[in-house]
Design an enzyme around this catalytic site. Sequence first.
Site, PDB file in Angstrom:
ATOM      1  NE  ARG A   1       5.304   4.421   5.639  1.00  0.00           N
ATOM      2  CZ  ARG A   1       5.106   3.283   4.971  1.00  0.00           C
ATOM      3  NH1 ARG A   1       4.859   2.171   5.623  1.00  0.00           N
ATOM      4  NH2 ARG A   1       5.145   3.273   3.660  1.00  0.00           N
TER       5      ARG A   1
ATOM      6  CB  CYS B   1      11.024   0.537   1.963  1.00  0.00           C
ATOM      7  SG  CYS B   1      11.261   2.298   1.755  1.00  0.00           S
TER       8      CYS B   1
ATOM      9  CD  GLU C   1      10.488   9.258   0.070  1.00  0.00           C
ATOM     10  OE1 GLU C   1       9.492   8.543  -0.001  1.00  0.00           O
ATOM     11  OE2 GLU C   1      10.866   9.766   1.130  1.00  0.00           O
TER      12      GLU C   1
ATOM     13  CG  HIS D   1       1.096   7.563   4.419  1.00  0.00           C
ATOM     14  ND1 HIS D   1       1.376   8.664   3.665  1.00  0.00           N
ATOM     15  CD2 HIS D   1       2.242   6.863   4.498  1.00  0.00           C
ATOM     16  CE1 HIS D   1       2.648   8.637   3.315  1.00  0.00           C
ATOM     17  NE2 HIS D   1       3.201   7.557   3.817  1.00  0.00           N
TER      18      HIS D   1
ATOM     19  NE  ARG E   1       9.700   7.421   6.579  1.00  0.00           N
ATOM     20  CZ  ARG E   1       8.656   7.228   5.798  1.00  0.00           C
ATOM     21  NH1 ARG E   1       8.846   6.951   4.519  1.00  0.00           N
ATOM     22  NH2 ARG E   1       7.431   7.282   6.275  1.00  0.00           N
TER      23      ARG E   1
ATOM     24  CG  ASP F   1       6.292   9.843  -1.398  1.00  0.00           C
ATOM     25  OD1 ASP F   1       5.214  10.403  -1.669  1.00  0.00           O
ATOM     26  OD2 ASP F   1       6.643   9.580  -0.241  1.00  0.00           O
TER      27      ASP F   1
HETATM   28  C1  PEP Z   1       7.454   5.527  -0.190  1.00  0.00           C
HETATM   29  O1  PEP Z   1       7.261   6.699  -0.510  1.00  0.00           O
HETATM   30  O2  PEP Z   1       7.513   4.585  -1.005  1.00  0.00           O
HETATM   31  C2  PEP Z   1       7.623   5.167   1.224  1.00  0.00           C
HETATM   32  C3  PEP Z   1       7.928   3.947   1.586  1.00  0.00           C
HETATM   33  O3  PEP Z   1       7.382   6.127   2.141  1.00  0.00           O
HETATM   34  P1  PEP Z   1       5.909   6.574   2.582  1.00  0.00           P
HETATM   35  O4  PEP Z   1       4.925   5.620   1.972  1.00  0.00           O
HETATM   36  O5  PEP Z   1       5.861   6.552   4.056  1.00  0.00           O
HETATM   37  O6  PEP Z   1       5.798   7.953   2.005  1.00  0.00           O
HETATM   38 MG    MG Z   2       7.601   8.258   0.920  1.00  0.00          MG
END
Ligand code: PEP
Ligand code: MG
Length: 587
Positions: A305, A511, A440, A198, A341, A464
């Site tokens: 997010r 995404c 995911e 992240h 989300r 994920d």
């Molecule tokens: C993902 O897991 O691809 C996603 C978009 O969510 P995050 O990156 O916030 O876990």
């Molecule tokens: Mg994710």
Amino acid sequence: MELSHRSERRFSGIPVAPGIARAAVMVQWEEDEEIALRIIASDDLPEEIARFESALIATRAELLEIQQRIASAIGSNDASIFDAHLLVVEDRTLIDEVLRRIEEDRCNVEYAFHQVAEKYCRSLSQIDDPYLRERVVDIEDVTRRIIRNLLGKAPRNPAAHDQPHIVVAHNLTPSDTAQLNRTLVMGFATEVGSKTSHTAIMARALEIPAVVGIHGLCQDLTSGDDILIDGYTGTIILNPSPETAAEYARIASQKSQIVERLGLIRETASTTVDGCHIVLSANVDLSDELDDMAESGAEGIGLYRTEYLYLNRIAPPDEEEQFEHYRRAAERARPHGVIIRTLDIGGDKSTQSLHLPEEQNPFLGCRAVRFCLQNPEIFRAQLRAILRAATFGDVRIMYPMISGLDELRQANAVLEQSKAELAARGVPFHPYIEVGIMVETPSAVLVADHLAREASFFSIGTNDLIQYSIAVDRGNENIAHLYSPTHPAILRMIGMVVDAARARGIWTGVCGEMAGDVLLTPLLLGLGVDELSATSAVVPRVKKAVQSLDVSRCRELVRQALEMDDAAAIAELSTRMARECYAEIAD
Ligand code: PEP
Ligand code: MG
């Protein structure tokens, strides 16, 4: 001698956010300092006490400065979280006990302070009172600052620097990154991390060039060194020579010409050569990215997010505060929509504002919808805020980390309760809000046919999905080579999700970061995804890629790819088509 000091030196890492910058480096040291015990001679005790007083004064000044900066950037409400920190520096009982220890035990002030602060934290954390437990975090934070000041090291918070600089640290958490000042931090590099952590995602969102995974970098650089960061190739150059500087000036100008040309397609549709419209939306992490989203030419927000609203603060945002953020997003995205989300806290995102359990495997633990289902009051406050904001635009809900139908149903039951609460209060809300899920987890892929019966849409979180399917930690640079979006298993999974969705007449988006990688757009289009959602900064590039591709050719490419057993060869196949169709942005 002087010359050899200035000779150019290169370090290679993983490029995670594009861009080139040159500035003085600021090395941030690890949080946990080694605190050695030293016995102080009686004659030196006054000097030790004076050191303590100066560190308290310096820490207080640092906290006030951060507080003022946050107040002017995002409002005094958020800045008030530092009131509690300031109280710690002024806490007479704590200060007196440290002074007593220094005098009685004749120990150095760092050691005395650390001992006393630890004792306080231990006692406070055992008290069954949420307010007092929160004070533990304040004391820990202030302790670190005071000790850093005593050790004469730069404060960890880059906010304290008023000159443009490049941050180098062992690690930056997503909350550290969210706090970076876009105008002063020209880039950052860390010793650990990977492309889909992240922290890296946040760097791309903030458009700060970033490189991660350079082991030992903090030791090799000294604050004030002149460095150049190349976020395209993942290179850090210490003391760039005039030739290197000239070469990078040329690259930077070439890149900015491309950006300029991409600006020209901003208002055009993301439709392929053969007339297939792919919805292209933006991922938004922080409210102040809404302008970037609007300027990127995206069709609304495909992933908001919300967890960033909960970071870097002591109490979670209440319904009202969240409502304001979501309403603003809904209004800003018009005439398009926003997919909000629900809270995806846990994993690599932790916050003092929520009581997250200490876990051995946080990515497999009480994360995202699991946390929300275990903390229904927090969940309901967020859902109520979203339901209310949905009267101001096209707002949809998306649950993260759904692993099966039961979890989706449980989350929907909480949603129904939230609606009932709003109805009882007589507050306007959208009763028929659309609810989709992130796909995911591998289990969600395998039961996508069940989920498609009760979800309005699927958005594949490849970040994920890849980590859970290949069992490779998305934030670990040591195994980054195994983290492969083109692994045959991942292609098959995306194909399975698309098929399950189509059979029920719902759409599928992507995404995760894969959606923003233009070298992989041919594969995603060929697999049949209907929507791509990527960081605003890369939206124009993805649009260019979509506009240059022919879906029927992409389908043929995927047919070939699905017969291949090698991730690198599949990546190569897709890259070849990307280079053929849009060479300018594929390199
Ligand atoms: C993902 O897991 O691809 C996603 C978009 O969510 P995050 O990156 O916030 O876990
Ligand atoms: Mg994710």
